[in-house]
Design a protein around this motif. Structure first.
Motif, short mmCIF file in Angstrom:
data_model
loop_
_atom_site.label_atom_id
_atom_site.label_comp_id
_atom_site.label_asym_id
_atom_site.label_seq_id
_atom_site.Cartn_x
_atom_site.Cartn_y
_atom_site.Cartn_z
N MET A 1 -19.37 12.38 24.51
CA MET A 1 -18.58 12.64 23.30
C MET A 1 -18.76 14.10 22.88
SD MET A 1 -16.47 11.44 21.21
CE MET A 1 -16.42 9.72 21.71
N ASP A 2 -17.64 14.79 22.61
CA ASP A 2 -17.73 16.19 22.21
C ASP A 2 -17.81 16.28 20.68
OD1 ASP A 2 -17.48 18.85 21.65
OD2 ASP A 2 -15.83 19.21 23.03
N TYR A 3 -19.04 16.33 20.18
CA TYR A 3 -19.25 16.33 18.73
C TYR A 3 -18.73 17.62 18.09
CZ TYR A 3 -22.20 12.21 19.42
OH TYR A 3 -22.65 10.97 19.74
N GLU A 4 -18.83 18.74 18.84
CA GLU A 4 -18.38 20.02 18.25
C GLU A 4 -16.88 20.01 17.99
OE1 GLU A 4 -19.63 22.60 16.69
OE2 GLU A 4 -21.50 21.53 17.00
N SER A 5 -16.12 19.53 18.98
CA SER A 5 -14.67 19.55 18.75
C SER A 5 -14.31 18.51 17.69
CB SER A 5 -13.89 19.39 20.06
OG SER A 5 -13.75 18.05 20.38
N ALA A 6 -15.04 17.39 17.65
CA ALA A 6 -14.79 16.40 16.59
C ALA A 6 -15.07 17.02 15.22
CB ALA A 6 -15.66 15.17 16.81
N TYR A 7 -16.14 17.81 15.14
CA TYR A 7 -16.49 18.45 13.86
C TYR A 7 -15.39 19.43 13.43
CZ TYR A 7 -18.96 20.98 10.24
OH TYR A 7 -19.30 21.55 9.05
N ARG A 8 -14.86 20.16 14.41
CA ARG A 8 -13.77 21.11 14.08
C ARG A 8 -12.54 20.36 13.56
NH1 ARG A 8 -15.71 23.83 18.63
NH2 ARG A 8 -14.11 22.92 19.98
N THR A 9 -12.24 19.23 14.18
CA THR A 9 -11.10 18.42 13.71
C THR A 9 -11.35 17.97 12.27
OG1 THR A 9 -10.69 17.67 15.96
CG2 THR A 9 -9.71 16.35 14.19
N ILE A 10 -12.59 17.54 11.99
CA ILE A 10 -12.92 17.04 10.65
C ILE A 10 -12.79 18.16 9.61
CG2 ILE A 10 -14.92 16.25 9.29
CD1 ILE A 10 -15.34 14.31 11.74
N MET A 11 -13.20 19.37 9.98
CA MET A 11 -13.04 20.51 9.06
C MET A 11 -11.55 20.72 8.73
SD MET A 11 -15.93 21.94 8.31
CE MET A 11 -15.74 23.70 8.06
N ARG A 12 -10.71 20.51 9.75
CA ARG A 12 -9.27 20.68 9.53
C ARG A 12 -8.74 19.54 8.65
NH1 ARG A 12 -5.51 18.58 12.29
NH2 ARG A 12 -6.68 18.19 14.22
N LEU A 13 -9.18 18.30 8.93
CA LEU A 13 -8.72 17.15 8.13
C LEU A 13 -9.14 17.29 6.67
CD1 LEU A 13 -9.50 14.22 10.61
CD2 LEU A 13 -7.25 15.19 10.05
N ALA A 14 -10.25 18.00 6.43
CA ALA A 14 -10.77 18.17 5.07
C ALA A 14 -9.78 18.93 4.18
CB ALA A 14 -12.11 18.88 5.09
N GLN A 15 -8.82 19.63 4.81
CA GLN A 15 -7.81 20.37 4.02
C GLN A 15 -6.61 19.49 3.65
OE1 GLN A 15 -8.94 23.37 3.36
NE2 GLN A 15 -10.61 22.94 4.80
N GLU A 16 -6.53 18.30 4.25
CA GLU A 16 -5.35 17.45 4.02
C GLU A 16 -5.40 16.77 2.65
OE1 GLU A 16 -4.50 14.74 7.17
OE2 GLU A 16 -4.11 16.39 8.57
N PRO A 17 -4.26 16.32 2.14
CA PRO A 17 -4.24 15.70 0.80
C PRO A 17 -5.14 14.47 0.68
CG PRO A 17 -1.99 16.11 1.61
CD PRO A 17 -2.91 16.48 2.71
N ASN A 18 -5.10 13.55 1.64
CA ASN A 18 -6.00 12.39 1.56
C ASN A 18 -7.16 12.57 2.53
OD1 ASN A 18 -4.69 10.77 -0.43
ND2 ASN A 18 -3.07 10.45 1.08
N ALA A 19 -7.93 13.64 2.29
CA ALA A 19 -8.90 14.08 3.28
C ALA A 19 -9.95 13.01 3.60
CB ALA A 19 -9.58 15.35 2.79
N ASP A 130 -25.53 11.36 17.01
CA ASP A 130 -24.65 10.77 15.98
C ASP A 130 -25.19 11.11 14.60
OD1 ASP A 130 -22.69 9.02 17.56
OD2 ASP A 130 -24.64 8.48 18.40
N GLN A 131 -26.51 10.99 14.47
CA GLN A 131 -27.12 11.28 13.16
C GLN A 131 -26.85 12.73 12.74
OE1 GLN A 131 -31.22 10.17 12.57
NE2 GLN A 131 -31.37 11.39 10.69
N ARG A 132 -27.11 13.67 13.66
CA ARG A 132 -26.90 15.10 13.33
C ARG A 132 -25.43 15.35 12.98
NH1 ARG A 132 -30.79 16.16 17.18
NH2 ARG A 132 -29.28 16.14 18.87
N PHE A 133 -24.56 14.82 13.81
CA PHE A 133 -23.12 15.00 13.60
C PHE A 133 -22.69 14.41 12.25
CE2 PHE A 133 -19.03 12.64 14.23
CZ PHE A 133 -18.17 13.72 14.13
N LEU A 134 -23.10 13.17 11.97
CA LEU A 134 -22.65 12.51 10.75
C LEU A 134 -23.25 13.14 9.50
CD1 LEU A 134 -22.64 8.85 12.08
CD2 LEU A 134 -20.63 10.22 11.45
N GLU A 135 -24.43 13.76 9.63
CA GLU A 135 -24.99 14.47 8.48
C GLU A 135 -24.14 15.72 8.17
OE1 GLU A 135 -29.19 14.75 9.44
OE2 GLU A 135 -29.53 12.68 8.74
N ARG A 136 -23.57 16.34 9.21
CA ARG A 136 -22.66 17.47 8.97
C ARG A 136 -21.34 16.96 8.37
NH1 ARG A 136 -21.99 20.39 14.43
NH2 ARG A 136 -21.20 22.16 13.24
#
Ligand code: SME
Length: 154
Positions: A1-19, A130-136
């Motif tokens: 699992m690519d946690y870094e690219s998942a994190y980048r996606t989540i940063m982008r989703l954080a800008q959406e209206p129903n983030a 998973d723990q490190r990723f989910l804490e971010r």
């Protein structure tokens, strides 16, 4: 699992209206081991279920802080990783399929304002990555929640 690219996606989703809901949906849909994903938010002495995605609704929509694995993580302010829920006496059962669980507190400053709760259908579904990723992810959700609350007050 690519946690870094998942994190980048989540940063982008954080800008959406129903983030918050968009992030929950993404975690559920993108990580096969994350069978049920929910956010609980602190309201007084309770945790109240907010955004969630999974095959079924949970009956635990309000959990007293200190009760269950969910309540324990808020009380201690530490991530709880339960490899086998059947062996954890604190566990509040939601779904017969759940074998393991991770609960990650969401902080605003030093106070816990909520948490990410994820159920896994396999034993030991959540590792240190998973723990490190989910804490971010929890830090991103803290920003989403506090900016939503600020906007609601305006
Ligand atoms: N299992 C949790 C309760 C919430 S459900 O998993 C959605 C607990 O022990 O606190």
């Amino acid at each position: 699992m690519d946690y870094e690219s998942a994190y980048r996606t989540i940063m982008r989703l954080a800008q959406e209206p129903n983030a918050a809901q968009a992030i929950v949906n993404y975690l559920h849909d993108h990580f096969p081991a994350y069978s049920w994903v929910g956010l609980y938010w602190v309201e007084g002495a309770d945790l109240v279920l907010g955004e969630w995605k999974g095959p079924e609704a949970t009956e635990h929509t309000r959990i007293a802080i200190g009760t269950g694995v969910c309540g324990a993580a808020v009380a201690s302010g530490r991530t709880e990783v339960v490899a086998a829920v059947s062996r954890d006496p604190r566990y509040l059962a939601c779904f017969p399929s759940t074998k393991s669980e991770i609960v990650v507190p969401i902080f605003a400053g030093r106070s816990v304002i909520g948490e990410i709760d994820i159920d896994g259908s396999a034993l030991n579904a959540f590792g240190p990555e998973d723990q490190r990723f989910l804490e971010r992810v929890a830090a991103v959700l803290a920003g989403v929640r506090t900016s939503t609350a600020r906007a609601a007050r305006r």
